[in-house]
Design a protein around this motif. Structure first.
Motif, PDB file in Angstrom:
ATOM      1  N   UNK A 188       1.211  -0.995  -0.233  1.00  0.00           N
ATOM      2  CA  UNK A 188       0.289   0.446   0.362  1.00  0.00           C
ATOM      3  C   UNK A 188       0.717   1.057   0.117  1.00  0.00           C
ATOM      4  N   UNK A 189       0.476   2.252  -0.600  1.00  0.00           N
ATOM      5  CA  UNK A 189       0.745   3.390  -0.567  1.00  0.00           C
ATOM      6  C   UNK A 189      -0.126   4.707   0.313  1.00  0.00           C
ATOM      7  N   UNK A 190      -0.964   4.584   0.446  1.00  0.00           N
ATOM      8  CA  UNK A 190      -1.407   5.182   1.501  1.00  0.00           C
ATOM      9  C   UNK A 190      -0.595   4.976   2.794  1.00  0.00           C
ATOM     10  N   UNK A 191      -1.840   5.284   4.338  1.00  0.00           N
ATOM     11  CA  UNK A 191      -1.419   4.952   5.922  1.00  0.00           C
ATOM     12  C   UNK A 191      -1.456   4.051   5.563  1.00  0.00           C
ATOM     13  N   UNK A 192      -1.762   3.325   5.761  1.00  0.00           N
ATOM     14  CA  UNK A 192      -2.214   2.000   6.044  1.00  0.00           C
ATOM     15  C   UNK A 192      -0.878   1.794   7.095  1.00  0.00           C
ATOM     16  N   UNK A 193       0.718   1.543   6.706  1.00  0.00           N
ATOM     17  CA  UNK A 193       1.568   0.983   7.591  1.00  0.00           C
ATOM     18  C   UNK A 193       1.349   1.572   9.196  1.00  0.00           C
ATOM     19  N   UNK A 194       1.208   3.204   8.811  1.00  0.00           N
ATOM     20  CA  UNK A 194       1.257   3.836   9.607  1.00  0.00           C
ATOM     21  C   UNK A 194       0.499   3.612  11.424  1.00  0.00           C
ATOM     22  N   UNK A 195      -0.724   3.887  10.635  1.00  0.00           N
ATOM     23  CA  UNK A 195      -2.171   3.375  11.046  1.00  0.00           C
ATOM     24  C   UNK A 195      -1.792   1.826  11.791  1.00  0.00           C
ATOM     25  N   UNK A 196      -1.472   1.141  11.510  1.00  0.00           N
ATOM     26  CA  UNK A 196      -1.226  -0.149  11.962  1.00  0.00           C
ATOM     27  C   UNK A 196       0.238   0.127  12.922  1.00  0.00           C
ATOM     28  N   UNK A 197       0.760   0.149  12.752  1.00  0.00           N
ATOM     29  CA  UNK A 197       2.372  -0.533  13.563  1.00  0.00           C
ATOM     30  C   UNK A 197       1.362   1.376  14.456  1.00  0.00           C
ATOM     31  N   UNK A 198       1.468   2.149  14.007  1.00  0.00           N
ATOM     32  CA  UNK A 198       0.296   3.081  15.746  1.00  0.00           C
ATOM     33  C   UNK A 198      -1.019   2.332  16.693  1.00  0.00           C
ATOM     34  N   UNK A 258      -0.224  -9.729  14.143  1.00  0.00           N
ATOM     35  CA  UNK A 258       1.093  -9.511  13.445  1.00  0.00           C
ATOM     36  C   UNK A 258       1.052  -8.236  12.210  1.00  0.00           C
ATOM     37  N   UNK A 259       1.537  -7.922  10.902  1.00  0.00           N
ATOM     38  CA  UNK A 259       1.903  -7.096  10.138  1.00  0.00           C
ATOM     39  C   UNK A 259       3.260  -7.411   9.360  1.00  0.00           C
ATOM     40  N   UNK A 260       2.994  -8.014   7.844  1.00  0.00           N
ATOM     41  CA  UNK A 260       3.678  -8.131   7.353  1.00  0.00           C
ATOM     42  C   UNK A 260       3.512  -7.375   6.350  1.00  0.00           C
ATOM     43  N   UNK A 261       3.693  -6.565   4.517  1.00  0.00           N
ATOM     44  CA  UNK A 261       3.738  -6.253   3.738  1.00  0.00           C
ATOM     45  C   UNK A 261       4.873  -6.375   2.881  1.00  0.00           C
TER      46      UNK A 261
END
Length: 327
Positions: free
Chosen positions: A48-58, A65-68
């Motif tokens: 994803x290129x939106x705020x998905x990673x920041x949101x989940x990690x936040x 468990x988050x994988x990208x």
């Protein structure tokens, strides 16, 4: 008290849907926190290129468990990756636009814990299926009754042995890997599948499905090709029934549906012609009638149907607006 091992992994494949995850994920976390069973959440982000990673990690949740992916892969590949990352005794592919219906989901968890079926198939809110809870041992009977239904991403609960035994190289189609994983296992193993006629999920209001504009390709051509070419001993009339049942039970490919596709998404005769050999399987109206709709060749009866359709559409839009603004 929580159990000692993960009973169910809630597997969420996602792609550029941070806005939707913000509506659903916190509810899943709250449900898991209250559950007597040990559950976790596996998220596979398809680059994803939106705020998905920041949101989940936040969220900093101990359950996630988050994988990208390093680059975007097909939806099928992403579904498979998230299932392979799961440690639970069972896994469910949860569409990122779904809420959990707690009471019924708790009933599902008890069944998983007590009976150890190979898989459980259930339903989401809005699908009215008049088949009582049942244990299926005959794969053809299961396909005949429910083969159309478990195209629904979140309807299948897989045991870990099904995922561990699946070889992605055996999958040759597009859009239906979750359906094929279960179907292949059914026909290759002596197993029991439990049908739980409970609504365990409901869609987030006013979040549209991303496949609608491509539905003739996905649930017309691709779905038909997939079912017709499955390498299992399924009678031809059963295959045809499975394809058409999906259209009928999900209200796809009716006169009104083609009208919506032509007006809202620019459906063309060229697009229909690319799927022409499968129209007789998936469409609820004949090819000639589809072409008339696209060319705006309407009889008086057709015009009346369009009038009624547009009135109903406007009413739905008013209701959606009222819900959105809390009026």
């Amino acid at each position: 008290m929580k159990m000692n091992k993960i009973l169910l992994s809630v597997c969420i494949p996602t792609y550029n849907r941070a806005d939707v995850l913000k509506k659903t994920l916190t509810k899943v976390i709250k449900f898991i926190d209250k559950s007597i069973y040990d559950l976790d959440i596996i998220i596979n982000d398809n680059a994803s290129q939106d705020d998905t990673e920041n949101y989940i990690k936040g969220l900093n949740s101990k359950y996630i468990k988050y994988f990208k992916n390093s680059e975007t892969v097909s939806a099928d590949e992403n579904f498979y990756r998230v299932l392979k990352c799961a440690d639970g005794e069972y896994s469910i592919l949860l569409g990122d636009k779904h809420y959990i219906i707690e009471k019924n989901f708790n009933e599902l968890l008890k069944i998983l814990n007590d009976f150890k079926y190979s898989a459980v198939v259930t339903r989401a809110k809005g699908r009215n299926i008049k088949i009582k809870n049942n244990v299926y041992k005959n794969p053809v009977l299961f396909m005949n009754d429910l083969g159309w239904h478990y195209t629904l991403l979140s309807s299948i609960v897989f045991s870990k042995r099904i995922i561990d035994n699946f070889d992605i190289a055996t999958y040759k189609w597009n859009n239906f890997i979750h359906h094929f994983i279960l179907t292949q296992y059914l026909f290759n193993n002596n197993s029991e599948i439990f049908w739980l006629n409970k609504e365990i999920l409901e869609a987030v209001p006013m979040v549209s499905s991303g496949w609608i504009s491509s539905s003739v390709e996905i649930f017309g051509r691709n779905w038909s090709k997939y079912i017709l070419s499955l390498p299992f001993d399924i009678p031809e009339d059963t295959r045809a029934k499975i394809i058409k049942d999906h259209s009928i039970n999900t209200n796809l490919f009716t006169f009104e549906y083609y009208y919506m596709l032509s007006k809202k998404y620019g459906l063309t005769i060229k697009k229909i012609d690319e799927c022409k050999e499968y129209v007789k399987y998936f469409s609820q109206i004949p090819y000639e009638k589809i072409c008339d709709i696209i060319d705006s060749k309407f009889s008086l009866t057709d015009k009346f149907r369009i009038f009624v359709y547009e009135i109903k559409f406007k009413i739905k839009e008013i209701i959606k607006s009222s819900l959105k603004f809390g009026r």
